[in-house]
Design a protein around this motif. Structure first.
Motif, PDB file in Angstrom:
ATOM      1  N   PRO A 148     -10.479 -35.269  25.845  1.00 32.80           N
ATOM      2  CA  PRO A 148     -10.973 -36.635  26.067  1.00 32.80           C
ATOM      3  C   PRO A 148     -10.400 -37.647  25.091  1.00 32.80           C
ATOM      4  CG  PRO A 148     -12.672 -35.267  25.049  1.00 32.80           C
ATOM      5  CD  PRO A 148     -11.540 -34.354  25.397  1.00 32.80           C
ATOM      6  N   LEU A 149      -9.817 -37.184  23.986  1.00 30.60           N
ATOM      7  CA  LEU A 149      -9.135 -38.069  23.033  1.00 30.60           C
ATOM      8  C   LEU A 149      -7.885 -37.349  22.562  1.00 30.60           C
ATOM      9  CD1 LEU A 149      -8.981 -40.605  21.218  1.00 30.60           C
ATOM     10  CD2 LEU A 149     -10.332 -39.357  19.522  1.00 30.60           C
ATOM     11  N   TRP A 150      -6.712 -37.960  22.820  1.00 31.05           N
ATOM     12  CA  TRP A 150      -5.438 -37.318  22.481  1.00 31.05           C
ATOM     13  C   TRP A 150      -4.734 -38.163  21.411  1.00 31.05           C
ATOM     14  CZ3 TRP A 150      -3.755 -32.788  22.333  1.00 31.05           C
ATOM     15  CH2 TRP A 150      -2.404 -32.472  22.348  1.00 31.05           C
ATOM     16  N   PRO A 151      -4.957 -37.861  20.129  1.00 34.32           N
ATOM     17  CA  PRO A 151      -4.376 -38.668  19.047  1.00 34.32           C
ATOM     18  C   PRO A 151      -2.847 -38.749  19.052  1.00 34.32           C
ATOM     19  CG  PRO A 151      -6.113 -37.225  18.217  1.00 34.32           C
ATOM     20  CD  PRO A 151      -5.847 -36.807  19.625  1.00 34.32           C
ATOM     21  N   PRO A 152      -2.093 -37.699  19.474  1.00 33.51           N
ATOM     22  CA  PRO A 152      -0.629 -37.822  19.422  1.00 33.51           C
ATOM     23  C   PRO A 152      -0.057 -39.015  20.172  1.00 33.51           C
ATOM     24  CG  PRO A 152      -1.235 -35.547  19.748  1.00 33.51           C
ATOM     25  CD  PRO A 152      -2.499 -36.347  19.876  1.00 33.51           C
ATOM     26  N   THR A 153      -0.728 -39.433  21.247  1.00 33.98           N
ATOM     27  CA  THR A 153      -0.231 -40.597  21.977  1.00 33.98           C
ATOM     28  C   THR A 153      -0.302 -41.848  21.117  1.00 33.98           C
ATOM     29  OG1 THR A 153      -1.058 -39.581  24.009  1.00 33.98           O
ATOM     30  CG2 THR A 153      -0.412 -41.883  24.116  1.00 33.98           C
ATOM     31  N   GLY A 154      -1.408 -42.032  20.417  1.00 34.09           N
ATOM     32  CA  GLY A 154      -1.511 -43.167  19.504  1.00 34.09           C
ATOM     33  C   GLY A 154      -0.520 -43.088  18.365  1.00 34.09           C
ATOM     34  N   ILE A 155      -0.292 -41.880  17.849  1.00 35.26           N
ATOM     35  CA  ILE A 155       0.713 -41.695  16.788  1.00 35.26           C
ATOM     36  C   ILE A 155       2.098 -42.039  17.315  1.00 35.26           C
ATOM     37  CG2 ILE A 155       1.809 -39.974  15.316  1.00 35.26           C
ATOM     38  CD1 ILE A 155      -0.890 -38.511  15.196  1.00 35.26           C
ATOM     39  N   ALA A 156       2.402 -41.603  18.525  1.00 35.09           N
ATOM     40  CA  ALA A 156       3.726 -41.860  19.094  1.00 35.09           C
ATOM     41  C   ALA A 156       3.967 -43.356  19.289  1.00 35.09           C
ATOM     42  CB  ALA A 156       3.866 -41.129  20.425  1.00 35.09           C
ATOM     43  N   VAL A 157       2.981 -44.075  19.818  1.00 34.88           N
ATOM     44  CA  VAL A 157       3.150 -45.515  20.035  1.00 34.88           C
ATOM     45  C   VAL A 157       3.328 -46.242  18.710  1.00 34.88           C
ATOM     46  CG1 VAL A 157       2.029 -47.598  20.905  1.00 34.88           C
ATOM     47  CG2 VAL A 157       1.911 -45.490  22.224  1.00 34.88           C
ATOM     48  N   ALA A 158       2.544 -45.875  17.701  1.00 34.60           N
ATOM     49  CA  ALA A 158       2.677 -46.513  16.391  1.00 34.60           C
ATOM     50  C   ALA A 158       4.046 -46.244  15.781  1.00 34.60           C
ATOM     51  CB  ALA A 158       1.569 -46.016  15.464  1.00 34.60           C
ATOM     52  N   CYS A 159       4.536 -45.020  15.879  1.00 34.23           N
ATOM     53  CA  CYS A 159       5.860 -44.695  15.332  1.00 34.23           C
ATOM     54  C   CYS A 159       6.972 -45.436  16.063  1.00 34.23           C
ATOM     55  CB  CYS A 159       6.090 -43.181  15.410  1.00 34.23           C
ATOM     56  SG  CYS A 159       5.057 -42.198  14.300  1.00 34.23           S
ATOM     57  N   LEU A 160       6.854 -45.574  17.366  1.00 35.65           N
ATOM     58  CA  LEU A 160       7.860 -46.327  18.119  1.00 35.65           C
ATOM     59  C   LEU A 160       7.852 -47.798  17.723  1.00 35.65           C
ATOM     60  CD1 LEU A 160       7.361 -44.706  21.638  1.00 35.65           C
ATOM     61  CD2 LEU A 160       9.420 -44.553  20.239  1.00 35.65           C
ATOM     62  N   LEU A 161       6.677 -48.361  17.495  1.00 31.60           N
ATOM     63  CA  LEU A 161       6.601 -49.769  17.084  1.00 31.60           C
ATOM     64  C   LEU A 161       7.170 -49.963  15.681  1.00 31.60           C
ATOM     65  CD1 LEU A 161       3.044 -50.682  18.421  1.00 31.60           C
ATOM     66  CD2 LEU A 161       5.238 -51.411  19.367  1.00 31.60           C
ATOM     67  N   TRP A 162       7.001 -48.980  14.813  1.00 28.28           N
ATOM     68  CA  TRP A 162       7.511 -49.092  13.450  1.00 28.28           C
ATOM     69  C   TRP A 162       9.003 -48.805  13.365  1.00 28.28           C
ATOM     70  CZ3 TRP A 162       3.037 -45.711  11.127  1.00 28.28           C
ATOM     71  CH2 TRP A 162       1.925 -46.521  10.916  1.00 28.28           C
ATOM     72  N   LEU A 163       9.426 -47.694  13.955  1.00 25.06           N
ATOM     73  CA  LEU A 163      10.767 -47.162  13.730  1.00 25.06           C
ATOM     74  C   LEU A 163      11.742 -47.423  14.862  1.00 25.06           C
ATOM     75  CD1 LEU A 163       9.669 -43.708  12.249  1.00 25.06           C
ATOM     76  CD2 LEU A 163      10.234 -45.802  11.001  1.00 25.06           C
ATOM     77  N   GLY A 164      11.261 -47.848  16.010  1.00 20.66           N
ATOM     78  CA  GLY A 164      12.154 -48.135  17.122  1.00 20.66           C
ATOM     79  C   GLY A 164      12.247 -46.970  18.099  1.00 20.66           C
ATOM     80  N   LEU A 165      12.932 -47.211  19.185  1.00 15.09           N
ATOM     81  CA  LEU A 165      13.029 -46.223  20.263  1.00 15.09           C
ATOM     82  C   LEU A 165      13.899 -45.029  19.915  1.00 15.09           C
ATOM     83  CD1 LEU A 165      13.433 -48.671  23.295  1.00 15.09           C
ATOM     84  CD2 LEU A 165      11.387 -47.398  22.646  1.00 15.09           C
ATOM     85  N   ARG A 166      14.651 -45.109  18.822  1.00 16.26           N
ATOM     86  CA  ARG A 166      15.544 -44.002  18.476  1.00 16.26           C
ATOM     87  C   ARG A 166      14.799 -42.739  18.061  1.00 16.26           C
ATOM     88  NH1 ARG A 166      20.358 -46.938  14.909  1.00 16.26           N
ATOM     89  NH2 ARG A 166      21.099 -48.343  16.585  1.00 16.26           N
ATOM     90  N   ILE A 167      13.526 -42.837  17.775  1.00 17.29           N
ATOM     91  CA  ILE A 167      12.797 -41.657  17.313  1.00 17.29           C
ATOM     92  C   ILE A 167      12.111 -40.934  18.470  1.00 17.29           C
ATOM     93  CG2 ILE A 167      12.479 -42.484  14.976  1.00 17.29           C
ATOM     94  CD1 ILE A 167       9.553 -42.710  17.311  1.00 17.29           C
TER      95      ILE A 167
END
Length: 334
Positions: free
Chosen positions: A45-64
């Motif tokens: 019911p709560l999947w933290p990796p999705t939130g981690i992935a979106v935050a990392c993409l916003l910080w580091l860009g699509l290359r990660i």
């Protein structure tokens, strides 16, 4: 020299990808602590990796993005085997955050989340809309291969979509605010923050563990956190509410005891979504109003300084009035 610089950049990029994969895998391990098994299919019911992935993409860009794909594959390997279905699920879990990042960039999203439009964009363009991809791909593959029965498909799809979306609405704001968090210097603020934390724990435990219908008790706490501490206060409170409510729903205790698993998941995600929307949008609105007030005060101060300078310059340029010839003057010899 050019080769050394290129090698250094390559090593840095690889380290970033591995770090994102490790963070995704760790978030997956934590998220699977509150899992729901439907005839062998595992959803959360709560999947933290999705939130981690979106935050990392916003910080580091699509290359990660390879780090997200690698982390998703590691999580699937930890659950079972990485077969073609697992690879398809990993692809869906990678594509959804990438689409979220692209939509947020298109909308002019700012990671400071100091505008109401940023909160609205994160809710709809970062969470609700793109997570349809991962839920549809994952639940569809499980249903197509017979790993999820037809009677459980819509419940599994709903839980998958809501879990991914809640991962963005709960975890991404928390990570964004932690990156720029500052320790308050005012002793009163420390006291109020401690009081807020204690009240949030007590009210949330009471709301999620009591057999009475007291889930509404969490909303005054969330409003308090948003009004007084903005996102820095509301994001941890929403995470606390979501984790404790998920645990109660999975265990079918408290207000979820008299419901089936499907009904419990619907009630749970209604609570999580309402809590996240309330805190996120209210925090962004309050922050935007504070910033507008500060800009107006700064503009008034700058205008006052300009007026003072103009007044000083006009006074300095004002000519001295000539002597009156009719006024008697003292004799030169006196």
């Amino acid at each position: 020299m050019m080769r050394t610089e290129g090698f250094r950049r390559l090593c840095l990029a690889v380290l970033r990808i591995l770090a994102v994969a490790g963070a995704y895998y760790l978030g997956g391990r934590i998220g699977l602590l509150q899992q729901v098994v439907m005839d062998g299919a595992v959803v959360t019911p709560l999947w933290p990796p999705t939130g981690i992935a979106v935050a990392c993409l916003l910080w580091l860009g699509l290359r990660i993005w390879p780090g997200i794909a690698l982390g998703a594959c590691l999580v699937i390997l930890w659950i079972g085997t990485l077969d073609p279905v697992g690879l398809g699920i990993a692809a869906g879990n990678t594509l959804a955050p990438v689409c979220a990042c692209l939509l947020l960039r298109r909308a002019g999203f700012r990671t400071t989340m100091d505008r109401l439009r940023d909160g609205v964009a994160l809710v709809f363009l970062g969470g609700l809309a793109p997570m349809l991809i991962s839920a549809t791909v994952g639940a569809g593959l499980l249903r197509a291969t017979g790993k999820m029965p037809a009677s459980e498909f819509w419940t599994g799809w709903w839980t998958w979509w809501a879990g991914d979306a809640m991962g963005v609405l709960v975890v991404t704001p928390l990570l964004l605010v932690l990156r720029r968090a500052r320790v308050p210097r005012d002793t009163y603020r420390w006291g109020e923050a401690a009081a807020l934390g204690v009240t949030a724990v007590v009210c949330t435990v009471l709301a999620t563990r009591s057999e009475l219908a007291l889930l509404f008790l969490v909303f005054p706490v969330l409003i308090w956190a948003a009004l007084r501490f903005q996102l820095a206060g509301s994001a941890p409170c929403v995470l606390l509410v979501s984790v404790l409510a998920n645990a109660a729903a999975v265990d079918l205790v408290g207000p979820f005891a008299s419901h089936t698993m499907t009904e419990g998941m619907v009630n749970l995600q209604a609570l999580n979504g309402s809590a996240a929307l309330t805190s996120l949008l209210l925090s962004a609105l309050v922050t935007e109003r504070i910033n507008i007030r500060l800009r107006l005060e700064q503009a008034c101060q700058d205008l006052a300084e300009v007026v003072d300078r103009l007044t000083s310059a006009r006074t300095a340029r004002r000519p001295t009035p000539p002597d009156d010839p009719s006024r008697p003057t003292a004799p030169k010899g006196s």
